[in-house]
Write a protein that holds these residues in place. Structure first.
Motif, PDB file in Angstrom:
ATOM      1  N   SER A 112     -21.680  21.316 -18.446  1.00 23.06           N
ATOM      2  CA  SER A 112     -22.219  20.356 -19.417  1.00 23.06           C
ATOM      3  C   SER A 112     -22.309  20.936 -20.823  1.00 23.06           C
ATOM      4  O   SER A 112     -22.540  20.201 -21.785  1.00 23.06           O
ATOM      5  CB  SER A 112     -23.607  19.874 -18.975  1.00 23.06           C
ATOM      6  N   GLU A 139     -15.890  18.456 -15.848  1.00 22.00           N
ATOM      7  CA  GLU A 139     -17.178  17.899 -15.441  1.00 22.00           C
ATOM      8  C   GLU A 139     -17.009  16.537 -14.798  1.00 22.00           C
ATOM      9  O   GLU A 139     -17.627  16.241 -13.758  1.00 22.00           O
ATOM     10  CB  GLU A 139     -18.103  17.808 -16.655  1.00 22.00           C
ATOM     11  N   ALA A 140     -16.143  15.698 -15.399  1.00 23.38           N
ATOM     12  CA  ALA A 140     -15.890  14.374 -14.821  1.00 23.38           C
ATOM     13  C   ALA A 140     -15.215  14.490 -13.462  1.00 23.38           C
ATOM     14  O   ALA A 140     -15.549  13.753 -12.523  1.00 23.38           O
ATOM     15  CB  ALA A 140     -15.040  13.548 -15.777  1.00 23.38           C
ATOM     16  N   HIS A 141     -14.275  15.441 -13.349  1.00 22.67           N
ATOM     17  CA  HIS A 141     -13.575  15.619 -12.077  1.00 22.67           C
ATOM     18  C   HIS A 141     -14.522  16.106 -10.986  1.00 22.67           C
ATOM     19  O   HIS A 141     -14.482  15.612  -9.854  1.00 22.67           O
ATOM     20  CB  HIS A 141     -12.423  16.605 -12.258  1.00 22.67           C
ATOM     21  N   VAL A 142     -15.374  17.070 -11.335  1.00 21.96           N
ATOM     22  CA  VAL A 142     -16.324  17.591 -10.341  1.00 21.96           C
ATOM     23  C   VAL A 142     -17.305  16.503  -9.922  1.00 21.96           C
ATOM     24  O   VAL A 142     -17.623  16.356  -8.730  1.00 21.96           O
ATOM     25  CB  VAL A 142     -17.057  18.811 -10.918  1.00 21.96           C
ATOM     26  N   SER A 143     -17.783  15.719 -10.895  1.00 23.47           N
ATOM     27  CA  SER A 143     -18.704  14.627 -10.552  1.00 23.47           C
ATOM     28  C   SER A 143     -18.028  13.602  -9.651  1.00 23.47           C
ATOM     29  O   SER A 143     -18.631  13.112  -8.685  1.00 23.47           O
ATOM     30  CB  SER A 143     -19.206  13.953 -11.835  1.00 23.47           C
ATOM     31  N   GLU A 144     -16.759  13.300  -9.964  1.00 25.37           N
ATOM     32  CA  GLU A 144     -16.023  12.347  -9.126  1.00 25.37           C
ATOM     33  C   GLU A 144     -15.840  12.887  -7.717  1.00 25.37           C
ATOM     34  O   GLU A 144     -15.991  12.152  -6.730  1.00 25.37           O
ATOM     35  CB  GLU A 144     -14.671  12.056  -9.766  1.00 25.37           C
ATOM     36  N   GLN A 145     -15.517  14.188  -7.611  1.00 24.33           N
ATOM     37  CA  GLN A 145     -15.340  14.776  -6.290  1.00 24.33           C
ATOM     38  C   GLN A 145     -16.651  14.795  -5.511  1.00 24.33           C
ATOM     39  O   GLN A 145     -16.658  14.580  -4.297  1.00 24.33           O
ATOM     40  CB  GLN A 145     -14.787  16.199  -6.431  1.00 24.33           C
ATOM     41  N   GLN A 146     -17.758  15.052  -6.203  1.00 22.84           N
ATOM     42  CA  GLN A 146     -19.049  15.041  -5.512  1.00 22.84           C
ATOM     43  C   GLN A 146     -19.395  13.645  -5.015  1.00 22.84           C
ATOM     44  O   GLN A 146     -19.875  13.489  -3.884  1.00 22.84           O
ATOM     45  CB  GLN A 146     -20.129  15.566  -6.460  1.00 22.84           C
ATOM     46  N   ARG A 147     -19.157  12.639  -5.875  1.00 21.91           N
ATOM     47  CA  ARG A 147     -19.413  11.266  -5.415  1.00 21.91           C
ATOM     48  C   ARG A 147     -18.488  10.902  -4.264  1.00 21.91           C
ATOM     49  O   ARG A 147     -18.910  10.259  -3.289  1.00 21.91           O
ATOM     50  CB  ARG A 147     -19.204  10.284  -6.575  1.00 21.91           C
TER      51      ARG A 147
END
Length: 363
Positions: A112, A139-147
């Motif tokens: 972040s 950050e967007a990719h990691v958040s997408e993968q977590q979701r």
């Protein structure tokens, strides 16, 4: 970030050190001029002519004094150069320190953080902006993968929980209908298999594949022909039209993409007498595949979420073909793997139009 043009770091360093050397040279010239003025003073000239040979010892003393003064000046210039160069290089390389600190934070898992380097555009600020962009994408990719992982776990847990509940009921009620239990277990197991295969296909869509010359119009006809029995079962009509649309890619992946689009258009349609239209065209150097269906009116807010994994339009899914919520997610991933784009547009009269644009290949 949009920045106004500025001097490059290399030019700034060049001008700074050149200016510093010019300043040092100016100090030397000024010192030389002072000494020349001193030795050309009339009193010094009279002493030199009047004293004659006796002036030699005095001249030697003056030369020694001049040597000492020159050595002192050189020592001063050395210290001044080191201190000035240290300060100048520190000011020039300060952005690099911020970039290094941001890199260290990112390596520790803090995605972040942003550098947000101020000032006009130069090499360091271009590097900082590129690094900020990379961090935002990561950050967007990691958040997408977590979701995605959380949603996938939930989706996989559901059929397992249903299976466990059915087995518990059968265990507590030995006289229950075994045939009905087997039927339900078979349905739940099929759903779990479909979900697993969809997840595997979604993971393979980003992998490298061999590109070959394919005609998207032939792929559309093949997908429509394969799904024609399903459309007839639900009283739907499939209409195919369009031009020859040559492109480059994986035939298997593009067929899966088109099949998913046509299948979605069938199962998310009117209860009866609905229509699925499949069209291919060439526009502005790209090939287009458009799949449109009839159905209820859809809000733009709902349409914007349909490409997210495990998103299902409320009230639009048939009970016998509920799907696993990955159809359009797979389509989007395959289109991106082929350097293409996916666009979803709600039809004014109801239904949805899905358009895939891919780079055109020579005919």
């Amino acid at each position: 970030m949009t920045r106004p043009p500025g001097l490059s770091v290399r030019l700034k360093l060049t001008l700074s050190y050149a200016g510093f050397l010019m300043l040092a040279g100016a100090l030397l010239l000024a010192l030389w001029a002072v000494l020349q003025t001193f030795f050309q003073h009339p009193l010094i000239e009279d002493m030199r002519s009047g004293i004659g040979g006796a002036f030699a010892p005095g001249r030697s003393a003056t030369q020694r004094a001049f040597g000492l003064a020159g050595a002192g000046v050189l020592a001063f210039l050395l210290v001044f150069g080191l201190v000035g160069g240290w300060i100048l290089s520190g000011r020039m390389l300060a952005p690099l320190t911020r970039i290094t600190e941001a890199t260290r934070l990112a390596s520790n898992g803090s995605l972040s953080h942003r550098i947000r380097l101020p000032g006009r555009n130069d090499e360091f600020r271009e590097l900082a902006d590129a690094f900020d962009t990379m961090l935002a994408q990561l950050e967007a990719h990691v958040s997408e993968q977590q979701r995605f992982a959380a949603n996938a776990s939930h989706e996989l847990r559901t059929p397992l929980a249903i299976t466990q509940a059915l087995l518990d009921v059968a265990r507590n009620d030995p006289g229950s209908d075994t045939g009905e239990l087997v039927k339900r277990l078979g349905f739940v197991n099929t759903r779990a298999i479909d979900l697993t295969e969809a997840l595997l296909l979604l993971s393979r869509a980003d992998q490298r594949f061999t590109r070959e010359h394919v005609d998207l119009s032939l792929i559309a006809e093949e997908a429509a022909e394969t799904l024609l029995p399903l459309a007839e079962k639900h009283g739907l009509t499939i209409e195919t039209s369009g031009d020859i649309t040559p492109t480059s890619g994986s035939h298997a992946l593009l067929l899966q993409m088109t099949t998913n689009l046509v299948h979605n258009a069938i199962v998310h349609n009117l209860p009866e007498h609905g229509t699925v239209r499949v069209n291919t065209a060439i526009r502005s150097g790209a090939v287009e595949l458009a799949v449109e269906n009839t159905g209820p009116k859809l809000s733009p807010q709902l349409v914007s979420t349909l490409t997210e994994p495990f998103q299902r339009g409320t009230g639009r899914v048939r009970g016998d073909h509920a799907g696993v919520g990955l159809g359009l997610a797979i389509v989007k991933r395959i289109a991106q793997a082929h350097d293409g784009t996916l666009a979803l547009t709600p039809c004014p009269a109801g239904g949805l139009r899905v358009t895939v644009r891919l780079p055109a290949a020579p005919s």
